[in-house]
Scaffold this motif. Structure first.
Motif, PDB file in Angstrom:
ATOM      1  N   ILE A  74       0.959  -1.203  -0.125  1.00  0.00           N
ATOM      2  CA  ILE A  74       0.143  -0.063   0.118  1.00  0.00           C
ATOM      3  C   ILE A  74       0.928   1.212  -0.081  1.00  0.00           C
ATOM      4  CG2 ILE A  74      -1.742   1.349   1.286  1.00  0.00           C
ATOM      5  CD1 ILE A  74      -2.745  -1.413   2.302  1.00  0.00           C
ATOM      6  N   PHE A  75       0.716   2.128  -1.026  1.00  0.00           N
ATOM      7  CA  PHE A  75       1.603   3.427  -0.963  1.00  0.00           C
ATOM      8  C   PHE A  75       0.561   4.600  -0.686  1.00  0.00           C
ATOM      9  CE2 PHE A  75       3.383   0.356  -4.014  1.00  0.00           C
ATOM     10  CZ  PHE A  75       4.735   0.610  -3.810  1.00  0.00           C
ATOM     11  N   PHE A  76       0.977   5.339   0.314  1.00  0.00           N
ATOM     12  CA  PHE A  76       0.374   6.402   0.574  1.00  0.00           C
ATOM     13  C   PHE A  76       0.786   7.813   0.131  1.00  0.00           C
ATOM     14  CE2 PHE A  76      -0.535   3.433   3.982  1.00  0.00           C
ATOM     15  CZ  PHE A  76      -2.024   3.608   4.169  1.00  0.00           C
ATOM     16  N   LEU A  77       0.326   8.445  -0.695  1.00  0.00           N
ATOM     17  CA  LEU A  77       0.868   9.529  -1.293  1.00  0.00           C
ATOM     18  C   LEU A  77       0.174  10.856  -1.051  1.00  0.00           C
ATOM     19  CD1 LEU A  77       1.175   7.926  -4.796  1.00  0.00           C
ATOM     20  CD2 LEU A  77       2.928   7.943  -3.010  1.00  0.00           C
ATOM     21  N   ASP A  78       0.586  11.584  -0.343  1.00  0.00           N
ATOM     22  CA  ASP A  78       0.132  13.005   0.088  1.00  0.00           C
ATOM     23  C   ASP A  78       0.544  14.074  -0.862  1.00  0.00           C
ATOM     24  OD1 ASP A  78      -0.923  15.411   1.285  1.00  0.00           O
ATOM     25  OD2 ASP A  78       0.149  15.105   3.056  1.00  0.00           O
ATOM     26  N   GLN A  79      -0.539  14.212  -1.698  1.00  0.00           N
ATOM     27  CA  GLN A  79      -0.155  15.321  -3.112  1.00  0.00           C
ATOM     28  C   GLN A  79      -0.550  16.704  -2.622  1.00  0.00           C
ATOM     29  OE1 GLN A  79       1.956  13.996  -5.087  1.00  0.00           O
ATOM     30  NE2 GLN A  79       0.770  14.256  -6.877  1.00  0.00           N
ATOM     31  N   ILE A 105      -2.871   2.272  -3.957  1.00  0.00           N
ATOM     32  CA  ILE A 105      -2.341   3.586  -3.887  1.00  0.00           C
ATOM     33  C   ILE A 105      -3.462   4.433  -3.024  1.00  0.00           C
ATOM     34  CG2 ILE A 105      -1.748   5.529  -4.963  1.00  0.00           C
ATOM     35  CD1 ILE A 105      -0.006   3.321  -5.840  1.00  0.00           C
ATOM     36  N   ILE A 106      -3.130   5.154  -1.997  1.00  0.00           N
ATOM     37  CA  ILE A 106      -4.093   6.029  -1.493  1.00  0.00           C
ATOM     38  C   ILE A 106      -3.643   7.392  -1.550  1.00  0.00           C
ATOM     39  CG2 ILE A 106      -5.200   6.365   0.927  1.00  0.00           C
ATOM     40  CD1 ILE A 106      -4.947   3.786   1.717  1.00  0.00           C
ATOM     41  N   LEU A 107      -4.190   8.220  -2.265  1.00  0.00           N
ATOM     42  CA  LEU A 107      -3.911   9.434  -2.717  1.00  0.00           C
ATOM     43  C   LEU A 107      -4.533  10.514  -2.077  1.00  0.00           C
ATOM     44  CD1 LEU A 107      -2.029  10.904  -4.905  1.00  0.00           C
ATOM     45  CD2 LEU A 107      -3.777  10.672  -6.567  1.00  0.00           C
ATOM     46  N   THR A 108      -3.862  11.482  -1.572  1.00  0.00           N
ATOM     47  CA  THR A 108      -4.757  12.864  -1.239  1.00  0.00           C
ATOM     48  C   THR A 108      -4.765  13.911  -1.815  1.00  0.00           C
ATOM     49  OG1 THR A 108      -3.139  13.552   0.424  1.00  0.00           O
ATOM     50  CG2 THR A 108      -4.691  11.831   1.159  1.00  0.00           C
ATOM     51  N   PHE A 109      -5.632  14.495  -2.145  1.00  0.00           N
ATOM     52  CA  PHE A 109      -5.625  16.086  -2.714  1.00  0.00           C
ATOM     53  C   PHE A 109      -6.330  16.882  -1.775  1.00  0.00           C
ATOM     54  CE2 PHE A 109      -4.720  15.563  -7.380  1.00  0.00           C
ATOM     55  CZ  PHE A 109      -4.847  14.243  -7.578  1.00  0.00           C
ATOM     56  N   ASN A 110      -5.376  18.216  -1.720  1.00  0.00           N
ATOM     57  CA  ASN A 110      -6.260  19.320  -1.132  1.00  0.00           C
ATOM     58  C   ASN A 110      -6.762  20.143  -2.102  1.00  0.00           C
ATOM     59  OD1 ASN A 110      -6.663  21.910   0.017  1.00  0.00           O
ATOM     60  ND2 ASN A 110      -4.613  21.770   1.216  1.00  0.00           N
ATOM     61  N   ILE A 111      -8.138  19.761  -2.296  1.00  0.00           N
ATOM     62  CA  ILE A 111      -8.967  20.198  -3.169  1.00  0.00           C
ATOM     63  C   ILE A 111      -8.994  21.776  -3.119  1.00  0.00           C
ATOM     64  CG2 ILE A 111     -11.222  19.765  -1.946  1.00  0.00           C
ATOM     65  CD1 ILE A 111     -10.019  19.750  -6.077  1.00  0.00           C
ATOM     66  N   TYR A 137     -10.414  17.830   1.618  1.00  0.00           N
ATOM     67  CA  TYR A 137      -9.543  16.898   0.976  1.00  0.00           C
ATOM     68  C   TYR A 137     -10.074  15.666   0.189  1.00  0.00           C
ATOM     69  CZ  TYR A 137      -5.412  18.632   3.366  1.00  0.00           C
ATOM     70  OH  TYR A 137      -4.337  19.581   3.953  1.00  0.00           O
ATOM     71  N   TRP A 138      -9.908  15.545  -0.930  1.00  0.00           N
ATOM     72  CA  TRP A 138     -10.047  14.218  -1.419  1.00  0.00           C
ATOM     73  C   TRP A 138      -9.168  12.999  -0.994  1.00  0.00           C
ATOM     74  CZ3 TRP A 138     -10.406  16.479  -7.165  1.00  0.00           C
ATOM     75  CH2 TRP A 138     -11.497  16.789  -7.469  1.00  0.00           C
ATOM     76  N   LEU A 139      -9.923  11.896  -0.777  1.00  0.00           N
ATOM     77  CA  LEU A 139      -9.117  10.727  -0.638  1.00  0.00           C
ATOM     78  C   LEU A 139      -9.589   9.683  -1.723  1.00  0.00           C
ATOM     79  CD1 LEU A 139      -7.366   9.287   1.581  1.00  0.00           C
ATOM     80  CD2 LEU A 139      -9.559   8.070   2.445  1.00  0.00           C
ATOM     81  N   VAL A 140      -8.447   9.463  -2.324  1.00  0.00           N
ATOM     82  CA  VAL A 140      -8.519   8.755  -3.438  1.00  0.00           C
ATOM     83  C   VAL A 140      -8.093   7.299  -3.376  1.00  0.00           C
ATOM     84  CG1 VAL A 140      -7.886   8.497  -6.263  1.00  0.00           C
ATOM     85  CG2 VAL A 140      -8.279  10.452  -5.020  1.00  0.00           C
ATOM     86  N   HIS A 141      -8.555   6.200  -3.764  1.00  0.00           N
ATOM     87  CA  HIS A 141      -8.087   4.937  -3.430  1.00  0.00           C
ATOM     88  C   HIS A 141      -7.857   4.035  -4.836  1.00  0.00           C
ATOM     89  CE1 HIS A 141      -8.450   0.368  -2.454  1.00  0.00           C
ATOM     90  NE2 HIS A 141      -7.301   0.565  -1.628  1.00  0.00           N
ATOM     91  N   LEU A 142      -6.890   3.715  -5.139  1.00  0.00           N
ATOM     92  CA  LEU A 142      -6.728   3.037  -6.443  1.00  0.00           C
ATOM     93  C   LEU A 142      -6.112   1.428  -6.335  1.00  0.00           C
ATOM     94  CD1 LEU A 142      -4.801   6.083  -8.334  1.00  0.00           C
ATOM     95  CD2 LEU A 142      -6.986   5.135  -8.843  1.00  0.00           C
TER      96      LEU A 142
END
Length: 270
Positions: free
Chosen positions: A11-16, A39-45, A122-127
């Motif tokens: 699992i990769f945690f990516l804080d964008q 992949i768990i990806l965050t976006f500061n929308i 934030y968006w929390l995106v899981h791929l």
């Protein structure tokens, strides 16, 4: 990781926060090369809004993420920046870009609800490429309803932009979906209708597993809700459901992936 005896699960945690550290093609490579990776990806929308501009200087972050070409800038220019339609449009566009560029089979894209008065957070995106991993993430959203939400339809929603129907979709999106009990019932009812239309239009038998896998990314529904929606169709006799041996099943809380859905000749919904 590939050499691990237990497999390649990772699992990769990516804080964008700055949108520049990890490009989407890197996510594509991880999912492609590492079996069972997530992949768990965050976006500061909130911070992303200024980048939705015709000015290339402001669009640099979107270009870095490789999603710039997925945005119809003529539509962006026409939408009020503080309106619900603006949020819905951006979510559809960025979701489509992330899904296509990452080439992930399954995706969730929901909001982390802010503690303060801000509306987005934030968006929390899981791929991922594994249905089970996707289902676990969906269950986390439902089990932690206080913290998550989304702004698209409660049933099956669409990504991207279609000029002839996007305004209709935006207008029908409603308020923030909160993953509470009311949202759950809305989701069951909406999916019941959406699945009914899909099965009615294709007029052919389909495996339960195929139906769920085909649409699970485009709905906030968990496995439990998918099953409940199918049960409604079964109970009202809009569909028949057969087991792997071809024998009719009675309505149930749990259908197997190998069970076959057969649209009824007299569809009660339509």
């Amino acid at each position: 990781m590939k050499e691990n005896k237990g497999g390649e699960r990772s699992i990769f945690f990516l804080d964008q926060y700055g949108y520049s550290d990890v490009k989407i093609n890197e996510i594509n490579r991880i999912l492609k090369e590492l079996k069972n990776s997530e992949i768990i990806l965050t976006f500061n929308i909130d911070s992303m809004f200024p980048y939705f501009s015709k000015d290339n200087h402001f669009r640099k972050a979107l270009i870095n993420l490789e999603i710039d070409n997925y945005i119809d800038w003529n539509v962006v220019a026409q939408l009020p920046k503080d309106g619900h339609s603006y949020r819905v449009y951006i979510q559809r566009q960025v979701a489509k870009a992330l899904q296509e560029l990452s080439n992930a089979k399954f995706m969730t894209l929901f909001f982390i609800k802010p503690q303060a008065s801000k509306e987005w957070g934030y968006w929390l995106v899981h791929l991922c490429n594994a249905y089970k991993a996707h289902e676990v993430m969906k269950s986390l959203h439902w089990n932690n309803a206080t913290y998550f939400g989304h702004t698209l339809e409660p049933g099956i929603f669409e990504f991207g932009y279609e000029a002839n129907r996007d305004l209709e979709l935006i207008g029908n999106s409603g308020s923030l979906f909160d993953f509470d009990e009311l949202s759950k019932q809305k989701c069951i009812d909406a999916l019941h209708m959406d699945f009914g239309k899909i099965l009615f239009n294709q007029d052919d038998k389909v495996a339960v597993g195929h139906l769920f896998h085909s649409f699970v990314t485009n709905t906030p529904a968990s496995e439990e809700i998918l099953q409940s929606s199918l049960k409604q169709l079964h109970e009202e006799k809009s569909v028949e459901i057969l087991n792997a041996d071809g024998k009719p099943r009675k309505p149930s809380k749990i259908y197997h992936k190998t069970d076959i859905i057969v649209p009824s000749r007299q569809f009660r919904l339509f």
